[in-house]
Design a protein around this motif. Structure first.
Motif, PDB file in Angstrom:
ATOM      1  N   ARG A  17       3.079  10.755   4.374  1.00 50.73           N
ATOM      2  CA  ARG A  17       2.443  10.772   5.476  1.00 50.73           C
ATOM      3  C   ARG A  17       2.618  12.438   5.770  1.00 50.73           C
ATOM      4  O   ARG A  17       3.776  12.699   6.064  1.00 50.73           O
ATOM      5  CB  ARG A  17       2.781  10.143   6.778  1.00 50.73           C
ATOM      6  CG  ARG A  17       1.932   8.645   7.106  1.00 50.73           C
ATOM      7  CD  ARG A  17       2.555   8.241   8.790  1.00 50.73           C
ATOM      8  NE  ARG A  17       2.072   6.355   8.609  1.00 50.73           N
ATOM      9  CZ  ARG A  17       3.006   5.596   8.744  1.00 50.73           C
ATOM     10  NH1 ARG A  17       4.264   6.110   8.243  1.00 50.73           N
ATOM     11  NH2 ARG A  17       2.860   4.555   8.493  1.00 50.73           N
ATOM     12  N   PRO A  18       1.868  13.363   6.143  1.00 53.30           N
ATOM     13  CA  PRO A  18       1.866  14.284   6.020  1.00 53.30           C
ATOM     14  C   PRO A  18       2.897  15.106   7.436  1.00 53.30           C
ATOM     15  O   PRO A  18       2.512  13.743   8.408  1.00 53.30           O
ATOM     16  CB  PRO A  18       0.234  15.251   6.252  1.00 53.30           C
ATOM     17  CG  PRO A  18      -0.136  14.010   6.615  1.00 53.30           C
ATOM     18  CD  PRO A  18       0.606  12.534   7.073  1.00 53.30           C
ATOM     19  N   THR A  19       3.406  15.709   7.809  1.00 55.44           N
ATOM     20  CA  THR A  19       3.992  16.412   8.596  1.00 55.44           C
ATOM     21  C   THR A  19       3.115  17.366   9.663  1.00 55.44           C
ATOM     22  O   THR A  19       2.673  18.076   9.067  1.00 55.44           O
ATOM     23  CB  THR A  19       5.761  17.420   8.261  1.00 55.44           C
ATOM     24  OG1 THR A  19       6.802  16.304   7.317  1.00 55.44           O
ATOM     25  CG2 THR A  19       5.814  17.571   9.516  1.00 55.44           C
ATOM     26  N   VAL A  20       2.807  16.682  10.801  1.00 55.30           N
ATOM     27  CA  VAL A  20       2.325  17.815  11.772  1.00 55.30           C
ATOM     28  C   VAL A  20       3.170  18.050  13.060  1.00 55.30           C
ATOM     29  O   VAL A  20       3.395  18.167  13.388  1.00 55.30           O
ATOM     30  CB  VAL A  20       0.431  17.275  12.181  1.00 55.30           C
ATOM     31  CG1 VAL A  20       0.260  17.434  13.313  1.00 55.30           C
ATOM     32  CG2 VAL A  20       0.122  16.283  10.592  1.00 55.30           C
ATOM     33  N   ALA A  37       3.385  11.446  -2.318  1.00 50.73           N
ATOM     34  CA  ALA A  37       3.798  10.718  -3.322  1.00 50.73           C
ATOM     35  C   ALA A  37       2.584   9.821  -3.223  1.00 50.73           C
ATOM     36  O   ALA A  37       2.063   9.136  -2.346  1.00 50.73           O
ATOM     37  CB  ALA A  37       5.549  10.302  -3.267  1.00 50.73           C
ATOM     38  N   PHE A  38       2.699   9.600  -4.497  1.00 57.89           N
ATOM     39  CA  PHE A  38       1.540   8.705  -4.922  1.00 57.89           C
ATOM     40  C   PHE A  38       2.452   7.329  -5.501  1.00 57.89           C
ATOM     41  O   PHE A  38       3.585   7.754  -6.363  1.00 57.89           O
ATOM     42  CB  PHE A  38       0.755   8.845  -5.780  1.00 57.89           C
ATOM     43  CG  PHE A  38      -0.798   9.055  -4.968  1.00 57.89           C
ATOM     44  CD1 PHE A  38      -1.891   9.416  -4.562  1.00 57.89           C
ATOM     45  CD2 PHE A  38      -0.345  10.663  -4.742  1.00 57.89           C
ATOM     46  CE1 PHE A  38      -2.425   9.775  -3.906  1.00 57.89           C
ATOM     47  CE2 PHE A  38      -1.751  11.764  -4.094  1.00 57.89           C
ATOM     48  CZ  PHE A  38      -1.948  11.167  -3.488  1.00 57.89           C
ATOM     49  N   THR A  39       1.994   5.923  -5.401  1.00 62.14           N
ATOM     50  CA  THR A  39       2.439   5.193  -6.704  1.00 62.14           C
ATOM     51  C   THR A  39       1.559   4.637  -7.574  1.00 62.14           C
ATOM     52  O   THR A  39       0.059   4.427  -6.704  1.00 62.14           O
ATOM     53  CB  THR A  39       3.591   4.118  -6.205  1.00 62.14           C
ATOM     54  OG1 THR A  39       2.870   3.449  -4.997  1.00 62.14           O
ATOM     55  CG2 THR A  39       5.087   4.591  -5.757  1.00 62.14           C
ATOM     56  N   ALA A  40       1.171   4.470  -8.447  1.00 62.52           N
ATOM     57  CA  ALA A  40       0.446   3.752  -8.940  1.00 62.52           C
ATOM     58  C   ALA A  40       0.350   2.273  -9.663  1.00 62.52           C
ATOM     59  O   ALA A  40       1.341   1.606 -10.035  1.00 62.52           O
ATOM     60  CB  ALA A  40      -0.300   4.081 -10.429  1.00 62.52           C
ATOM     61  N   GLU A  41      -0.460   0.842  -8.388  1.00 62.60           N
ATOM     62  CA  GLU A  41      -0.097  -0.437  -9.235  1.00 62.60           C
ATOM     63  C   GLU A  41      -1.528  -0.787 -10.425  1.00 62.60           C
ATOM     64  O   GLU A  41      -1.734  -0.646 -10.465  1.00 62.60           O
ATOM     65  CB  GLU A  41      -0.478  -1.320  -8.328  1.00 62.60           C
ATOM     66  CG  GLU A  41       0.372  -0.888  -7.025  1.00 62.60           C
ATOM     67  CD  GLU A  41       1.696  -1.829  -7.594  1.00 62.60           C
ATOM     68  OE1 GLU A  41       1.898  -2.611  -8.287  1.00 62.60           O
ATOM     69  OE2 GLU A  41       2.811  -1.710  -6.667  1.00 62.60           O
ATOM     70  N   SER A  42      -0.972  -0.944 -11.664  1.00 59.79           N
ATOM     71  CA  SER A  42      -1.753  -1.590 -12.432  1.00 59.79           C
ATOM     72  C   SER A  42      -0.931  -2.735 -12.938  1.00 59.79           C
ATOM     73  O   SER A  42      -0.288  -3.202 -12.701  1.00 59.79           O
ATOM     74  CB  SER A  42      -1.074  -0.536 -14.057  1.00 59.79           C
ATOM     75  OG  SER A  42      -1.497  -1.064 -15.363  1.00 59.79           O
TER      76      SER A  42
END
Length: 238
Positions: A17-20, A37-42
């Motif tokens: 989440r972004p720091t606000v 950061a992303f994760t990718a479910e294949s």
């Protein structure tokens, strides 16, 4: 449940989440930077399959046999996909165990109000419940008081967005049974299907015996991509 034409289905999920921060109108302080950061479910396809066989002589005697068998196969695979989804939810979502037999008050608290977190569910109507038949029957006997005519199941149906029974919730064991709670409407799980259901009639393999086979195949996969969108809460019946 996206339809996938071919290849693996890939679902990128943002995990930060972004720091606000808040600043006065007179300050020139730079805003804090968040590294996304992303994760990718294949997901690759799995197979659900069922088949019937029948004699040509039987089909000649009973009108509509082939159509009825095809419909049963289609319905069976759809139910098989429902079971696969529930099994995956059970696998991916941590159980909240029961510590005592449920009461009218504990059903409302444990299966609705304790699930409202302000982010995935911000009100009672953001909760949907999937229960087993044993749990529904138990809730039907839990009343607010001795002279009350509304049971726990009536109350929980009024305050949430619904209670549904599934035959694929594991049967009660030791008077305990899981309840799946859905929080909100985000894309928190994926159940891609590759090209729907294929019906394959086979009039050749057993032609010498006068038999016809009908195969039904569905290619699918299931993955919970954000477990916070669900809760697995154990009900205790006595």
């Amino acid at each position: 449940m996206p339809r996938v034409p071919s290849g693996d289905a890939v679902f990128p999920i943002l995990t930060t989440r972004p720091t606000v921060s808040s600043y006065d109108t007179t300050t020139d302080t730079a805003a804090a930077e968040t590294t996304g950061a992303f994760t990718a479910e294949s997901l690759s396809p799995k197979r659900l399959q069922a088949r019937f066989s029948y004699r040509r002589t039987e089909a000649a005697r009973f009108r509509g046999m082939s159509a009825a068998l095809r419909q049963a196969l289609t319905s069976g695979l759809s139910e098989g996909l429902d079971k696969a989804i529930i099994d995956q939810l059970v696998s991916d979502v941590t159980r909240t165990a029961a510590s005592a037999a449920d009461t009218f008050a504990s059903v409302r608290k444990r299966f609705c109000y304790s699930a409202i977190d302000g982010r995935f569910a911000s009100r009672e109507g953001d909760i949907k419940l999937l229960v087993g038949g044993d749990t529904l029957a138990d809730w039907s006997e839990l009343y607010r008081g001795n002279n009350a005519d509304d049971a726990a199941v009536d109350s929980i149906r009024r305050i949430t967005s619904g209670v549904r029974v599934s035959p694929h919730i594991a049967a009660a064991s030791g008077n305990k049974q899981d309840v799946i709670a859905r929080l909100g409407m985000r894309m928190d799980a994926q159940a891609p299907v590759w090209d729907g259901i294929s019906i394959i009639p086979d009039e050749v393999t057993e032609a010498a015996k006068g038999q016809v086979k009908i195969h039904a195949i569905m290619l699918y996969n299931v993955k919970v991509t954000r477990a916070d969108g669900f809760k697995r809460i154990q009900a205790q019946h006595s």
